[in-house]
Scaffold this motif. Structure first.
Motif, PDB file in Angstrom:
ATOM      1  N   LYS A 217      61.477  56.274  47.093  1.00 25.22           N
ATOM      2  CA  LYS A 217      62.598  55.341  46.940  1.00 25.22           C
ATOM      3  C   LYS A 217      62.054  54.004  46.422  1.00 25.22           C
ATOM      4  CE  LYS A 217      65.132  58.433  49.096  1.00 25.22           C
ATOM      5  NZ  LYS A 217      66.074  59.293  48.363  1.00 25.22           N
TER       6      LYS A 217
ATOM      7  N   ASP B 162      62.820  50.232  45.120  1.00 27.46           N
ATOM      8  CA  ASP B 162      63.816  49.160  45.053  1.00 27.46           C
ATOM      9  C   ASP B 162      63.835  48.535  43.668  1.00 27.46           C
ATOM     10  OD1 ASP B 162      64.275  49.568  47.797  1.00 27.46           O
ATOM     11  OD2 ASP B 162      62.621  48.224  48.312  1.00 27.46           O
ATOM     12  N   ARG B 163      62.689  48.495  43.019  1.00 29.47           N
ATOM     13  CA  ARG B 163      62.583  47.972  41.660  1.00 29.47           C
ATOM     14  C   ARG B 163      61.304  48.498  41.032  1.00 29.47           C
ATOM     15  NH1 ARG B 163      58.962  43.637  41.284  1.00 29.47           N
ATOM     16  NH2 ARG B 163      58.225  42.830  43.311  1.00 29.47           N
TER      17      ARG B 163
ATOM     18  N   ARG C 140      56.952  43.907  48.558  1.00 32.08           N
ATOM     19  CA  ARG C 140      57.378  45.305  48.724  1.00 32.08           C
ATOM     20  C   ARG C 140      58.309  45.733  47.597  1.00 32.08           C
ATOM     21  NH1 ARG C 140      58.977  48.518  54.164  1.00 32.08           N
ATOM     22  NH2 ARG C 140      60.295  50.130  53.266  1.00 32.08           N
ATOM     23  N   ILE C 141      58.058  46.953  47.060  1.00 29.28           N
ATOM     24  CA  ILE C 141      58.910  47.477  45.987  1.00 29.28           C
ATOM     25  C   ILE C 141      59.489  48.854  46.310  1.00 29.28           C
ATOM     26  CG2 ILE C 141      57.697  46.189  44.191  1.00 29.28           C
ATOM     27  CD1 ILE C 141      56.352  48.908  43.428  1.00 29.28           C
ATOM     28  N   GLY C 142      59.044  49.482  47.397  1.00 25.88           N
ATOM     29  CA  GLY C 142      59.588  50.803  47.695  1.00 25.88           C
ATOM     30  C   GLY C 142      58.822  51.494  48.802  1.00 25.88           C
ATOM     31  N   ARG C 143      59.195  52.766  49.043  1.00 26.40           N
ATOM     32  CA  ARG C 143      58.573  53.546  50.109  1.00 26.40           C
ATOM     33  C   ARG C 143      58.720  55.033  49.816  1.00 26.40           C
ATOM     34  NH1 ARG C 143      62.513  55.934  53.111  1.00 26.40           N
ATOM     35  NH2 ARG C 143      64.621  55.081  52.898  1.00 26.40           N
TER      36      ARG C 143
ATOM     37  N   GLU D 139      63.374  61.445  43.169  1.00 28.56           N
ATOM     38  CA  GLU D 139      63.825  60.418  44.105  1.00 28.56           C
ATOM     39  C   GLU D 139      64.022  60.956  45.514  1.00 28.56           C
ATOM     40  OE1 GLU D 139      67.204  58.399  42.587  1.00 28.56           O
ATOM     41  OE2 GLU D 139      66.124  57.547  40.870  1.00 28.56           O
TER      42      GLU D 139
END
Length: 293
Positions: A7, A9-10, A48-51, A3
């Motif tokens: 990152k 989010d889901r 969007r789910i993360g970066r 992590e």
């Protein structure tokens, strides 16, 4: 999956997902790949789910953050980042397949760590195939169909889908490293490369983006809404042709490229270095001026 680098989010729950990647910069001549992946994500309703963590993968002196004004008063910093998007279970891509998209600037740092993290993410999400979209500058004319080459390092894909093993040797981008990591991990992967005219490097190429999406759609047997992009491609051809027609030297140069293209066919494009491309164009224009007195 570490992590520190990624990152989320889901974690989306997807059916037979494909991971589609496009990176701006060296791998994205005339913005063809980034336009293609944005069109694909929009067509399939991706969210969007993360970066990826910017601090770990970018040299901010090489890829600088941008200052933006909000309502003409507040100054906000936009950091370069690679973003993840995904379709939802209720809105799968055509053919019942889910999709995850990775887009953003080509990282400056830790390519092996970045690529390993992408492969780990693909494994965790049950990705069946990784597809990268790219575009390169080549000595091809804008007035001919865009050539797209599909390559793979996976023997089963090469044989089963009739793909070509890449014969390229030389400097590579993040996509080359990522495909090597996929091959080492036993994860099927395919790279698509569109050839765009080297004399139009700064003009976003809708025709090349469209050609990438058509090749992608054919390979995976999925549908993509490209009506808007097709219209943009037609406008691009009209505008570029009109601009070339106003320049006699460039008109002659394009005619030479057309004759070469017609003689050799649209197969594997000749991919000279940037210096070779510039030298060829300069030599041609110099000879034209001599002939014109």
């Amino acid at each position: 999956m570490d992590e520190r680098y990624l990152k989320l989010d889901r974690r989306p729950d997807l059916e037979r997902p494909v991971l589609v990647c496009a990176f701006t910069g060296w791998n994205d001549a005339a913005e063809a790949a980034s336009v293609a992946v944005a069109t694909l994500g929009s067509s399939w309703g991706a969210e969007r789910i993360g970066r990826f963590e910017s601090e770990e993968f970018f040299d901010f002196q090489a890829t600088r953050p941008q200052i933006k004004l909000i309502d003409g008063i507040t100054r906000e910093i936009e950091w370069p980042e690679n973003v993840l998007w995904a379709t939802s279970r209720s809105v799968e891509a055509a053919g019942g397949r889910g999709a995850v998209f990775l887009s953003g600037p080509e990282p400056n740092l830790r390519w092996r760590t970045f690529s390993r993290t992408v492969v780990e993410l693909a494994r965790e999400l049950g990705v069946e195939m990784v597809v990268t979209l790219g575009a390169l500058l080549a000595d091809v004319p804008h007035s001919r169909p865009i050539a797209v080459n599909a390559n793979s390092q996976d023997p089963a894909l090469i044989e089963g889908l009739g793909l070509s093993p890449s014969q390229y040797e030389g400097p590579t981008g993040i996509t080359g490293v990522l495909h090597r990591m996929c091959a080492d991990a036993g994860l099927p992967s395919v790279s698509f490369w569109a050839s765009v005219p080297h004399y139009l490097p700064a003009v976003p190429s809708a025709p090349a983006a469209l050609a990438l999406l058509e090749s992608f759609s054919e390979l995976l047997g999925v549908e993509v809404e490209v009506g808007g992009l097709r219209k943009s491609a037609e406008e691009y051809q009209e505008q570029v042709s009109a601009a070339v027609a106003r320049d006699p030297d460039l008109t002659s140069y394009v005619r030479m490229l057309e004759e070469r293209y017609d003689a050799q066919g649209p197969g594997e494009p000749n991919i000279p270095s940037g210096d070779d491309l510039a030298r060829e164009l300069e030599d041609f224009l110099r000879n034209q001026r001599r002939e014109d007195g």
